[in-house]
Scaffold this motif. Sequence first.
Motif, PDB file in Angstrom:
ATOM      1  N   TRP A   1      38.496 -39.098 -80.710  1.00 62.42           N
ATOM      2  CA  TRP A   1      37.723 -38.910 -79.495  1.00 62.42           C
ATOM      3  C   TRP A   1      36.519 -39.848 -79.492  1.00 62.42           C
ATOM      4  O   TRP A   1      35.717 -39.869 -80.432  1.00 62.42           O
ATOM      5  N   ALA A   2      36.387 -40.623 -78.443  1.00 63.52           N
ATOM      6  CA  ALA A   2      35.224 -41.475 -78.231  1.00 63.52           C
ATOM      7  C   ALA A   2      34.889 -41.427 -76.744  1.00 63.52           C
ATOM      8  O   ALA A   2      35.207 -42.349 -75.978  1.00 63.52           O
ATOM      9  N   PRO A   3      34.265 -40.341 -76.284  1.00 61.05           N
ATOM     10  CA  PRO A   3      34.079 -40.125 -74.845  1.00 61.05           C
ATOM     11  C   PRO A   3      33.286 -41.229 -74.167  1.00 61.05           C
ATOM     12  O   PRO A   3      32.272 -41.699 -74.673  1.00 61.05           O
ATOM     13  N   GLU A   4      33.819 -41.625 -72.985  1.00 57.64           N
ATOM     14  CA  GLU A   4      33.154 -42.620 -72.152  1.00 57.64           C
ATOM     15  C   GLU A   4      32.664 -42.018 -70.840  1.00 57.64           C
ATOM     16  O   GLU A   4      31.807 -42.604 -70.184  1.00 57.64           O
ATOM     17  N   ARG A   5      33.213 -40.895 -70.446  1.00 58.96           N
ATOM     18  CA  ARG A   5      32.921 -40.293 -69.144  1.00 58.96           C
ATOM     19  C   ARG A   5      33.202 -38.803 -69.214  1.00 58.96           C
ATOM     20  O   ARG A   5      33.996 -38.355 -70.040  1.00 58.96           O
TER      21      ARG A   5
ATOM     22  N   LEU B   1      26.392 -39.654 -70.981  1.00 58.05           N
ATOM     23  CA  LEU B   1      27.618 -40.184 -70.401  1.00 58.05           C
ATOM     24  C   LEU B   1      27.528 -40.136 -68.873  1.00 58.05           C
ATOM     25  O   LEU B   1      26.862 -39.241 -68.315  1.00 58.05           O
ATOM     26  N   PRO B   2      28.202 -41.047 -68.187  1.00 59.71           N
ATOM     27  CA  PRO B   2      28.400 -40.864 -66.744  1.00 59.71           C
ATOM     28  C   PRO B   2      29.189 -39.580 -66.513  1.00 59.71           C
ATOM     29  O   PRO B   2      30.124 -39.271 -67.259  1.00 59.71           O
ATOM     30  N   ALA B   3      28.812 -38.838 -65.487  1.00 57.94           N
ATOM     31  CA  ALA B   3      29.407 -37.519 -65.307  1.00 57.94           C
ATOM     32  C   ALA B   3      29.662 -37.236 -63.835  1.00 57.94           C
ATOM     33  O   ALA B   3      28.979 -37.750 -62.942  1.00 57.94           O
TER      34      ALA B   3
ATOM     35  N   ARG C   1      38.759 -47.332 -60.715  1.00 51.21           N
ATOM     36  CA  ARG C   1      38.051 -48.525 -61.168  1.00 51.21           C
ATOM     37  C   ARG C   1      37.395 -48.288 -62.526  1.00 51.21           C
ATOM     38  O   ARG C   1      37.394 -49.178 -63.390  1.00 51.21           O
ATOM     39  N   ALA C   2      36.849 -47.082 -62.728  1.00 54.95           N
ATOM     40  CA  ALA C   2      36.218 -46.785 -64.014  1.00 54.95           C
ATOM     41  C   ALA C   2      37.246 -46.716 -65.131  1.00 54.95           C
ATOM     42  O   ALA C   2      37.004 -47.163 -66.252  1.00 54.95           O
ATOM     43  N   TRP C   3      38.434 -46.146 -64.838  1.00 51.25           N
ATOM     44  CA  TRP C   3      39.471 -46.039 -65.884  1.00 51.25           C
ATOM     45  C   TRP C   3      39.986 -47.427 -66.301  1.00 51.25           C
ATOM     46  O   TRP C   3      40.280 -47.657 -67.476  1.00 51.25           O
TER      47      TRP C   3
END
Length: 281
Positions: A212-216, A242-244, A272-274
Amino acid sequence: MTTEPQRLQYLEAMGLTAWTARYRLPNARPTEACDWELPAPDEAASQAPGQRLHALLESSGAEKTPAPPASPASAPEARQRPSSGPGKARALLGDMVPGAEDAATTGPSVPAEPEAATPREEAPKEPLRFSLQVACLDGRWLVILPRGAAPGAMERRLLANLLRAAGVVPERPPSFEAFHWPQIEGLPVQAPLEEAGEGVQAFLAGRRRRGWAPERLLVFGEEAALASLLALQDGRCPLLDLPAWQGPALTELAGSAAAKRALWPTLAGWRRAWLGEVDDA
């Protein structure tokens, strides 16, 4: 200061088990044990520092031998020499007025000022209580459902359809894990919000071993305790940095066409974020 039970609580949140030996293996040597003799309680040690110093001063004054009478020629010099010893120490303790040690030997002592009342101990606080269902899409995007029960088949299909419509197609379907706080009941709580935040961070730190390396962060649903913890503002989560995004619960989306239409403009930003085309959705 983190106590041992609190440390075990954070380890449990991380998914780490603290093992304790309860049985001895066959043919294993027994664990050596030592019998410690506790020292007898010292009455002087149980006194407060000021009381012990008073007792020492009294004993030193009682045991001190009287000085020989001074000659008339040395009397003025003795009167000019500042006194020292128990009188000065008592003045520092508050028994006398500072600077009046000589007069204190003949005059009455000034009573010490009353000690300030010790502050009352704070009443025990209640921990922040909440339950979550947490998944991580390909180790990149956190999906949180503020609920204790795992999502049903209908809700999983709806989530998969929403992600597919947004162009977010993970290699593996999301697998939800339950997380609740507190992990251990009955522990003393000093800062409910801070301790709960550290518990969530410990949970995610333990999942980093799984990639796990959360980006969003995506949150489907609302819950009062979780809202105060995540404190989402301007599209970011300060707790996780994180952006949420937070929207209706999956059950609400399943039964409301208006909620689905309101979500549609957001899906383009998810795509676009993915794909890494923008930093924020």
